[in-house]
Design a protein around this motif. Structure first.
Motif, short mmCIF file in Angstrom:
data_model
loop_
_atom_site.label_atom_id
_atom_site.label_comp_id
_atom_site.label_asym_id
_atom_site.label_seq_id
_atom_site.Cartn_x
_atom_site.Cartn_y
_atom_site.Cartn_z
N MET A 155 0.49 -1.07 -0.23
CA MET A 155 -0.05 -0.47 -0.13
C MET A 155 0.68 1.40 -0.07
O MET A 155 0.79 2.24 -0.80
N GLU A 156 1.84 1.24 1.31
CA GLU A 156 2.62 2.26 0.56
C GLU A 156 4.13 2.45 -0.24
O GLU A 156 4.78 3.65 -0.04
N ASN A 157 4.47 1.12 -0.36
CA ASN A 157 4.94 0.76 -2.29
C ASN A 157 4.83 0.67 -3.11
O ASN A 157 5.01 -0.61 -3.23
N PRO A 158 3.71 0.63 -4.35
CA PRO A 158 2.42 0.22 -4.79
C PRO A 158 3.95 -0.82 -5.93
O PRO A 158 3.08 -1.32 -6.52
N ALA A 159 5.09 -0.31 -6.11
CA ALA A 159 5.81 -0.50 -7.43
C ALA A 159 6.75 -1.90 -6.57
O ALA A 159 7.78 -1.63 -7.40
N GLY A 160 7.45 -1.40 -4.95
CA GLY A 160 7.88 -1.79 -4.43
C GLY A 160 7.79 -3.87 -5.00
O GLY A 160 6.95 -4.66 -4.98
N ASP A 161 9.08 -4.66 -4.94
CA ASP A 161 8.59 -6.04 -3.97
C ASP A 161 8.72 -6.92 -2.94
O ASP A 161 9.49 -6.47 -2.08
N ALA A 162 7.35 -6.62 -2.67
CA ALA A 162 7.54 -6.88 -0.49
C ALA A 162 8.26 -7.98 -1.00
O ALA A 162 9.32 -8.28 0.47
N GLU A 163 8.55 -9.16 -1.62
CA GLU A 163 8.82 -9.96 -0.69
C GLU A 163 10.64 -9.74 -0.55
O GLU A 163 10.92 -10.43 0.28
N GLU A 164 11.59 -9.40 -1.64
CA GLU A 164 12.32 -9.24 -1.64
C GLU A 164 12.94 -8.38 -0.60
O GLU A 164 14.06 -8.12 0.62
N HIS A 165 12.19 -7.15 -0.51
CA HIS A 165 12.20 -6.12 0.67
C HIS A 165 12.49 -7.09 2.41
O HIS A 165 13.07 -6.88 3.03
N MET A 166 10.83 -7.79 2.41
CA MET A 166 11.06 -8.50 3.67
C MET A 166 11.74 -10.01 3.75
O MET A 166 12.21 -9.72 5.19
N LYS A 167 12.65 -10.47 2.70
CA LYS A 167 14.18 -10.66 3.24
C LYS A 167 14.70 -9.67 3.93
O LYS A 167 15.89 -11.06 4.02
N ARG A 168 15.53 -8.99 2.76
CA ARG A 168 16.39 -8.52 2.83
C ARG A 168 15.96 -7.71 5.02
O ARG A 168 17.32 -7.89 5.86
N LEU A 169 14.91 -7.38 5.54
CA LEU A 169 14.68 -7.58 7.01
C LEU A 169 14.70 -8.52 7.83
O LEU A 169 15.07 -8.20 8.48
N ILE A 170 14.58 -9.68 6.88
CA ILE A 170 14.83 -10.70 7.84
C ILE A 170 16.59 -11.10 7.74
O ILE A 170 16.95 -11.43 8.68
N ALA A 171 17.19 -10.82 6.52
CA ALA A 171 18.81 -11.03 7.12
C ALA A 171 19.60 -9.92 7.87
O ALA A 171 19.80 -10.30 8.53
N ARG A 172 18.79 -8.98 7.46
CA ARG A 172 18.77 -7.81 8.84
C ARG A 172 18.60 -8.07 10.18
O ARG A 172 19.98 -7.75 11.49
N GLU A 173 17.49 -8.58 10.44
CA GLU A 173 17.16 -9.37 12.12
C GLU A 173 18.70 -10.60 12.66
O GLU A 173 18.76 -10.54 13.01
N TRP A 174 18.69 -11.26 10.99
CA TRP A 174 19.75 -12.24 11.49
C TRP A 174 21.14 -11.98 11.89
O TRP A 174 21.21 -12.42 12.92
N ALA A 175 21.24 -10.97 10.87
CA ALA A 175 22.76 -9.73 11.65
C ALA A 175 22.88 -9.75 12.61
O ALA A 175 23.63 -9.59 13.38
N GLU A 176 21.54 -9.16 13.09
CA GLU A 176 21.31 -8.45 14.79
C GLU A 176 21.27 -10.18 15.60
O GLU A 176 22.46 -10.11 16.94
N LEU A 177 21.11 -11.28 15.66
CA LEU A 177 21.12 -12.04 16.21
C LEU A 177 21.85 -12.51 16.53
O LEU A 177 22.40 -13.08 17.70
N ASN A 178 22.52 -12.47 15.48
CA ASN A 178 24.59 -13.15 15.49
C ASN A 178 24.96 -11.57 16.23
O ASN A 178 25.51 -12.22 17.54
N ARG A 179 24.66 -10.89 15.93
CA ARG A 179 26.06 -9.82 17.10
C ARG A 179 25.35 -9.98 18.65
O ARG A 179 26.39 -10.26 19.73
N GLU A 180 24.10 -10.00 18.56
CA GLU A 180 23.46 -10.38 19.74
C GLU A 180 24.30 -11.68 20.92
O GLU A 180 24.25 -11.47 21.95
N CYS A 181 24.11 -13.01 19.96
CA CYS A 181 24.60 -14.12 20.68
C CYS A 181 26.10 -14.57 20.30
O CYS A 181 26.56 -14.79 21.44
N PHE A 182 26.55 -13.71 19.08
CA PHE A 182 27.80 -14.45 19.07
C PHE A 182 28.98 -13.18 19.71
O PHE A 182 30.24 -13.37 19.71
#
Length: 474
Positions: free
Chosen positions: A403-430
């Motif tokens: 709705m906010e980004n009609p021309a955006g690729d939602a799945e790719e955007h969400m995968k990038r967010l997931i990758a970012r959170e994995w990096a943050e989780l790794n940072r916390e744990c390791f």
């Protein structure tokens, strides 16, 4: 020696050899400076997994040019590429590991067609289910099969121990599952609230994955109860209660008095009674085993979850459309992950958590917990829950983003967010290591379970989850 340590970890029998593995870490320190790709990257991964401070840039500098690009000569080194690929998923935000992931993925994928069948299968599984992101017990079975397929191997003793471990774990899991089923049937909520999900096996699979090892058997059972009640509460908010009833339910939780629910419908009163009982039992276990009385923290965790559900209910009732960011922020809470992990924190005996004000754990969710929660919410919203027969309207980050980004690729955007959170989780744990190894491992295991729970195929089935449950439980 390092290859042996790797096999022990991949087969999930490393807990029998903790002292020997710690001694081997001294060898890793010198090997990370090797000019051989495999010999350098494997020790890096083992060291980072065990909390040693090691620089990815220093390790990979030998294999890249001045622009940080990998030498094409490495594209034929399958063993090295596999190790590089495994290493790349332990990133804590390093650009060098991002490039390592792209390089190894590209060249492993292109090499599969030229490999002998056994190795080709192993490479394909490594790409589809990266070691660090995947369920350790699930990968262990596949690694065992791979070792058994090798013509010349010296891992027979390890294989026998791993097989015995698998069998013991399966018997233990079946025993725990039987106990959970008895509790759930006696509770009677499935009969009182027919529209609520009745997925005991799925709920237990979360606990079975998050808390591993024979010493945590009772905790798996107790956490499954918390998860089950949270699912029922979610369904009451989505499918059962009116806005007024949900508001009264939320107020009753904050009063924390079993007599405060007289004005609620019978089925909601039954849910409240179960929630109240299970939570007090959880507090009693923590006090008896660790000398901690976390009831205020556990109550607060439920209050925050209910407040999050109320926010969603009001959005729906008033036709209010939140921003994607507002939805995700609230979705971290309503994922139920913070609730579960506050309980886990005290079950594992974290004394410093008891010294915190309850709001420090619930209003300011630690990154190790919030990252796992965001990964769950985003994966869930990328997929579909049609198999659960749910008709409630929870909203979706994907829809709001589009709705906010009609021309955006939602799945790719969400995968990038997931990758970012994995990096943050790794940072916390390791790197930061805010919590104990056992709690950090639980957070990692929760994040690993997410893709298995929400990766639906075209037939709306969860093939990896089904395979996983057959291996470990059924």
């Amino acid at each position: 020696m390092i290859a042996t340590v790797d096999n022990l970890k991949r087969l999930c029998i490393d807990h029998y050899f903790e002292e020997e593995i710690e001694s081997a870490m001294g060898v890793c320190i010198s090997l990370v400076h090797s000019d051989d790709l495999h010999d350098a990257t494997l020790p890096f991964r083992l060291m980072r997994e065990t909390g040693h401070d090691v620089s990815a840039d220093d390790v990979l500098r030998r294999f890249t040019d001045s622009a940080g690009e990998f030498s094409l000569a490495l594209s034929k080194d399958i063993g090295g590429l596999l190790s590089l690929h495994d290493m790349s998923h332990l990133d804590i935000g390093e650009e060098s590991l991002h490039k390592a992931k792209k390089f190894s993925t590209k060249h492993l994928a292109s090499a599969i067609r030229d490999l002998e069948p056994g190795l080709a299968t192993y490479v394909r599984q490594s790409l589809d289910h990266p070691y660090h992101l995947c369920l350790t017990q699930y990968k262990a079975r596949h690694h065992l099969s791979y070792l058994q397929s090798l013509p010349n191997r010296n891992t027979a003793a390890m294989e026998e121990l791993a097989i015995a471990e698998f069998q013991l774990n399966k018997m233990q899991h079946q025993k725990e599952m039987a106990e959970i089923k008895r509790w759930w049937m006696e509770l009677g909520l499935a009969q009182e609230i027919p529209v609520a999900r009745d997925q005991v096996l799925k709920w237990y699979t979360w606990s079975m994955t998050i808390l591993q090892g024979p010493s945590l058997s009772r905790y798996r059972v107790e956490i499954t109860k918390i998860i089950a009640i949270a699912y029922v509460v979610d369904d009451i908010f989505d499918l059962v209660g009116t806005l007024d009833e949900l508001s009264l339910f939320t107020k009753a939780i904050k009063v924390w008095d079993i007599a405060a629910d007289d004005s609620l419908p019978s089925c909601i009163r039954s849910c409240y009674k179960a929630l109240y009982t299970v939570t007090n039992e959880m507090s009693d276990i923590s006090e008896k085993e660790h000398g901690l009385n976390p009831i205020n923290h556990l109550r607060k965790a439920w209050e925050v979850l209910f407040d999050g559900f109320m926010v969603e209910a009001k959005w729906l009732a008033t036709n209010q459309v939140p921003t994607a960011e507002e939805y995700l922020r609230n979705g971290v809470v309503t994922s139920g992950v913070p609730l579960a992990f506050v309980n886990i924190l005290f079950l594992l005996g974290h004394h410093h958590a008891a010294d915190m004000d309850a709001t420090e754990l619930t209003d300011h969710i630690p990154p190790a917990i919030s990252s796992a929660a965001k990964i769950l919410r985003l994966w869930d919203d990328m997929g579909s829950a049609q198999d659960e027969g749910q008709e409630g309207l929870d909203g979706s980050y994907r829809e709001l983003y589009l709705m906010e980004n009609p021309a955006g690729d939602a799945e790719e955007h969400m995968k990038r967010l997931i990758a970012r959170e994995w990096a943050e989780l790794n940072r916390e744990c390791f790197s930061r290591r805010t919590f104990s190894d056992s709690f950090s491992q639980a957070c990692l295991n929760a994040a690993r379970m997410v893709s298995v729970m929400y990766s639906y195929d075209k037939e709306q089935r969860l093939p990896v989850l089904e395979d996983y449950m057959r291996m470990l439980l059924i």
